[in-house]
Design a protein around this motif. Structure first.
Motif, PDB file in Angstrom:
ATOM      1  N   ALA A  72     -19.261  -4.913  36.318  1.00  0.00           N
ATOM      2  CA  ALA A  72     -19.033  -4.844  37.666  1.00  0.00           C
ATOM      3  C   ALA A  72     -18.983  -6.021  38.660  1.00  0.00           C
ATOM      4  O   ALA A  72     -17.882  -6.250  39.460  1.00  0.00           O
ATOM      5  CB  ALA A  72     -19.852  -3.674  38.448  1.00  0.00           C
ATOM      6  N   LEU A  87     -23.358  -2.881  32.460  1.00  0.00           N
ATOM      7  CA  LEU A  87     -22.489  -2.277  33.636  1.00  0.00           C
ATOM      8  C   LEU A  87     -22.509  -2.889  34.631  1.00  0.00           C
ATOM      9  O   LEU A  87     -21.507  -3.276  35.511  1.00  0.00           O
ATOM     10  CB  LEU A  87     -22.957  -0.823  33.814  1.00  0.00           C
ATOM     11  N   ARG A  88     -23.606  -3.362  35.204  1.00  0.00           N
ATOM     12  CA  ARG A  88     -23.634  -4.247  36.686  1.00  0.00           C
ATOM     13  C   ARG A  88     -22.908  -5.466  36.431  1.00  0.00           C
ATOM     14  O   ARG A  88     -22.465  -6.175  37.293  1.00  0.00           O
ATOM     15  CB  ARG A  88     -25.157  -4.208  37.134  1.00  0.00           C
ATOM     16  N   GLU A 123     -26.782  -9.742  42.034  1.00  0.00           N
ATOM     17  CA  GLU A 123     -25.707  -9.649  42.892  1.00  0.00           C
ATOM     18  C   GLU A 123     -25.535 -10.340  44.126  1.00  0.00           C
ATOM     19  O   GLU A 123     -24.315 -10.744  44.239  1.00  0.00           O
ATOM     20  CB  GLU A 123     -25.826  -8.102  43.226  1.00  0.00           C
ATOM     21  N   THR A 180     -15.466  -7.815  37.457  1.00  0.00           N
ATOM     22  CA  THR A 180     -14.437  -7.323  38.230  1.00  0.00           C
ATOM     23  C   THR A 180     -14.457  -7.592  39.609  1.00  0.00           C
ATOM     24  O   THR A 180     -13.266  -8.042  39.925  1.00  0.00           O
ATOM     25  CB  THR A 180     -14.440  -5.822  38.053  1.00  0.00           C
ATOM     26  N   GLN A 181     -15.633  -7.474  40.194  1.00  0.00           N
ATOM     27  CA  GLN A 181     -15.308  -8.126  41.733  1.00  0.00           C
ATOM     28  C   GLN A 181     -15.174  -9.422  41.901  1.00  0.00           C
ATOM     29  O   GLN A 181     -14.245  -9.980  42.524  1.00  0.00           O
ATOM     30  CB  GLN A 181     -16.952  -7.919  42.139  1.00  0.00           C
TER      31      GLN A 181
END
Length: 644
Positions: free
Chosen positions: A544, A540-541, A578, A547-548
């Motif tokens: 994300a 999921l990370r 991240e 998407t970012q």
């Protein structure tokens, strides 16, 4: 025989306790902070290889092939002292004087030592040193499969390693007894099967995995030496290994299993809630609490159930979710009829994905990968697992080819994507080839990153031309549902008081995995609290982050470059990943960003396998099955390595 036996005795006598001398852990006076840090990392890495000789073997380092890990309580204490000295040495380095990349390595090193010390402070013993899921009865045969057997020196190492089994067993017994004294025992359900497994290993020593090397001594070794090795091997197995295994089996049957706890959750132990919360943080590399993980799992289960319900009509099945789940896990036409067919399907799928890998990455590792059957398959084993390669051993997608009733055809795609490419093999092999990183980072592992990447990689099936038939797509969604259900079940067991039956029923109600596999999975969560959480959290990370990046870069977003950047730093905790990807996005947004120098592959390599015909449409109801398919989908349906 006298010379060979003398060599064996000498090698055994050299197996001194694994303690680090002062000069090994001494600092480097007068060196720059960068050199101090590099020297510290290397000294610690060498210690880790000595302390975990099985890890060295897996990496192709032969220096410790004559050893097994020291499982004594004293060795555990020595390890804690080592981690403390390493942390103190790291804290003495001026971090501000390190370059930005070196600061990342420094921070990861310090965090790893702090994590190890936090875990060691919870107990002076190994909380669960042996279970049906992870123990000597499984590890030793797998270790033997990773060892080289080409020279008489290789065999001397192996004989010495077998001679180390009694001390290893004594340490396990000491760990278990210390746990009993502290009121901290392994759940009975995951330790009760171990004595029978040990008995089976002992009953098949000569013709099983441990005796196999002596049955296939290469002809390059002189005939008289081969005869000596066989004789000494048989004697060592019978006179040294068998009594040690019998001693452990007897201890478990008579002393430990009767005292093992009936409860299954970590929360039932003294300080267990804190222990589980720590395990959750370590497994996910996040600050998520068990309650937050549970809630996220419920949310994902609901989302994926809706997605599966949208796919079911495309298969031709006209019933509901529950009926289709029962159909998919039981209709024999959706399963392999022979081990050869199963292995052939995996090999064709792997070849197909490798041919198309350039669609999703530009940078490729040099290391290859093969498909091979498990050497010791059996109930409770995963559908497949990844075996990393070394300088001497090709990496492998290791497949259970015996339990055909539990291996549906629709499982293969996702297993291949997860365990091989672009999953574990792409990530691990690339990390091993990274230049400029210390060894602890090239060979490092974080479940949330490694399993998260492999789970994310399953979703790249459409980019690679897979999941074109509805059964294949269902298999993919079923696997993702499985990972989501893990979040619910693991936290349910260890933080919310769920029973084993409740956990099994939840998996049976939401996945098409065979009930026996689901029961084995629940036992895995009981035996290894929180480990299974990293898969979904990491996936999921990464989604994300994609998407970012897509939102920030717009038309300049390149999926291949995104994946290359994700893997460019080796395994990382999610917060550091991240930060790394944030820096990459900023660089990509800058004008005239330079392209990385790397081996490249064409954006769409030629296919090496024919396009898949559609899988057979099932009947309207399970009681009216479809006509028997000849071979549903050469680009096979989807899979499960979540059982890995």
């Amino acid at each position: 025989m006298r010379v060979l036996f003398a060599s064996l005795v000498t090698s055994v006598l050299l197996l001194t306790p694994l303690a680090c001398s002062a000069n090994v852990e001494a600092g480097v006076d007068g060196a720059t902070p960068a050199l101090q840090a590099a020297g510290l990392y290397e000294r610690d890495w060498q210690w880790q290889l000595r302390y975990h000789p099985e890890k060295a073997t897996a990496l192709g380092d032969r220096r410790y092939n004559a050893r097994l890990s020291d499982t004594s309580l004293a060795a555990r204490q020595a390890a804690r002292e080592h981690e403390r000295r390493m942390l103190d040495a790291a804290n003495a380095i001026d971090r501000a004087q390190l370059s930005a990349p070196d600061q990342v390595s420094y921070d990861l090193f310090v965090a790893a030592k702090e994590q190890a010390l936090a875990a060691a402070m919870l107990s002076a013993f190994d909380p669960q040193p042996i279970t049906a899921y992870d123990g000597l009865q499984l590890r030793l045969p797998r270790l033997v499969a990773q060892m080289p057997f080409q020279t008489d020196a290789d065999y001397l190492d192996y004989l010495a390693r077998l001679q180390a089994v009694p001390a290893h067993v004594d340490g396990l017994i000491a760990q278990l007894r210390a746990g009993v004294q502290a009121g901290w025992t392994t759940p009975r359900v995951v330790v009760a099967p171990v004595p029978d497994a040990l008995r089976a290993l002992r009953d098949n020593l000569s013709d099983g995995a441990l005796g196999a090397p002596f049955q296939r001594i290469p002809a390059s070794i002189a005939p008289d030496v081969r005869a000596q090795l066989r004789a000494i091997g048989a004697a060592t197995l019978a006179d040294t290994v068998a009594p040690a295994l019998a001693r452990l089996e007897r201890f478990l049957r008579q002393e430990y299993v009767p005292t093992a706890r009936e409860s299954i959750g970590a929360g039932a132990l003294p300080g267990g809630a804190d222990w589980y919360a720590l395990l959750v943080r370590n497994a996910t590399t996040t600050a998520l609490t068990p309650a937050q993980v549970h809630a996220l799992g419920l949310q994902e289960v609901a989302r994926l159930r809706a997605a599966i319900e949208r796919v079911i009509p495309r298969t031709g099945y006209r019933g509901g979710f529950d009926g289709f789940i029962a159909f998919a896990r039981s209709d024999r036409r959706l399963f392999f009829t022979s081990s050869e067919a199963l292995l052939d399907r995996y090999r064709r799928t792997l070849a197909l994905v490798q041919a198309r890998l350039g669609r999703v990455v530009e940078v490729m590792p040099d290391a290859g990968i093969v498909v091979k059957p498990m050497s010791a398959p059996g109930p409770g084993q995963p559908a497949a697992f990844y075996e990393a390669g070394s300088r001497e051993r090709t990496a492998a997608l290791v497949v259970d080819s015996t339990q055909l009733a539990a291996r549906p055809i629709w499982q293969v795609d996702t297993v291949t994507l997860h365990e091989a490419v672009p999953g574990h093999h792409l990530q691990v092999a690339r990390a091993q080839e990274l230049e400029g990183l210390p060894a602890f980072r090239r060979h490092g592992w974080y479940d949330a990153f490694g399993e998260g990447w492999a789970t994310y990689a399953e979703g790249l099936g459409p980019e690679l031309g897979l999941f074109q038939d509805p059964f294949s797509l269902f298999g993919h969604l079923n696997e993702e549902m499985f990972r989501a259900a893990r979040l619910v079940v693991d936290t349910g067991i260890h933080a919310m008081g769920w029973s084993r039956r409740q956990a099994i029923d939840y998996l049976n109600a939401h996945t098409a995995n065979p009930p026996l596999d689901n029961a084995a999975e629940v036992d895995r969560y009981i035996a290894r609290p929180a480990q299974a959480l990293g898969y979904k959290i990491g996936q999921l990370r990464i989604l994300a982050l994609r998407t970012q990046a897509r939102a920030a870069l717009g038309a300049r977003f390149d999926l291949r470059r995104f994946h290359d950047a994700l893997l460019a730093g080796g395994a990382l905790p999610l917060p550091e990943l991240e930060r790394q990807m944030g820096r990459w996005i900023a660089t990509e947004k800058a004008p005239l960003a330079p392209a990385p120098e790397a081996k490249t592959a064409p954006s769409a390599a030629p296919d090496l396998a024919p396009a898949a015909p559609a899988a057979p449409a099932p009947a309207a109801t399970p009681s009216k099955p479809p006509s028997t398919p000849s071979d549903p989908a050469p680009t096979p349906p989807s899979g499960a390595s979540g059982q890995e």
